[in-house]
Design an enzyme around this catalytic site. Structure first.
Site, short mmCIF file in Angstrom:
data_model
loop_
_atom_site.label_atom_id
_atom_site.label_comp_id
_atom_site.label_asym_id
_atom_site.label_seq_id
_atom_site.Cartn_x
_atom_site.Cartn_y
_atom_site.Cartn_z
N HIS A 65 0.80 -1.23 0.00
CA HIS A 65 0.00 0.00 0.00
C HIS A 65 0.84 1.28 0.00
CE1 HIS A 65 1.09 0.21 4.19
NE2 HIS A 65 0.59 1.42 4.22
N HIS A 80 1.71 6.93 -0.88
CA HIS A 80 0.88 6.15 0.05
C HIS A 80 -0.46 5.90 -0.64
CE1 HIS A 80 -1.35 4.94 3.60
NE2 HIS A 80 -0.17 4.74 4.18
#
Length: 159
Positions: A65, A80
């Protein structure tokens, strides 16, 4: 004669087709308050995430992620993918790169399943931040509140 000094200006490009927003609009206090670093965020329209600059992949989080890149100029860039998406434990994310890999601007880095991430109740807003701001003299966001693809999102002047 050649230049012994590193380039003093760096441009970061949009990592996906989407709408660029200010970090203040990210629904996560860690990013909105710039605790991690300064930069921008974007709302992706598709799930293919590309390299915003050339450099080296220094970190791929185990849950895929988040990705850390070090640019050729020494900038540490964190992408992110979404907000609170670590809680998905990798579901909805596919890494297309490995730590230590050299990359060029525009190279595919990861895929996000935007539909699945939304269905799981997570935000797809994706911050792009410089985590070593101590080497940055000036940071100028570009094209805020516009939908773009493969255009400059940040101009950075190094100290």
């Amino acid at each position: 004669m050649f230049n012994l000094f590193k380039k003093k200006e760096v441009a970061l490009y949009m990592p996906a087709k989407g709408k660029v927003i200010e970090l203040d609009q990210v629904p996560d206090q860690v990013f909105a308050s710039r605790m991690v670093g300064d930069g921008v965020a974007f709302i992706p329209h598709d799930g293919l995430i590309k390299a915003p600059c050339s450099g080296k992949v220094v970190q791929v989080f185990p849950t895929n992620h988040a990705i850390g890149i070090e640019s050729k100029e020494g900038l540490e860039v964190l992408i992110h993918l979404g907000i609170d998406t670590v809680e998905l434990k990798g579901e909805g994310f596919q890494s297309l790169i490995k730590e230590g890999q050299e990359i060029k601007k525009g190279d595919p880095l990861a895929k996000m399943d935007l539909k699945l991430i939304k269905e799981k109740g997570k935000e797809i807003i994706t911050p792009v931040v410089i985590t070593n701001m101590e080497i940055v003299k000036e940071l100028k966001p570009c094209r805020l509140d516009e939908t773009i693809d493969d255009e400059v999102i940040l101009n950075i002047r190094l100290k």
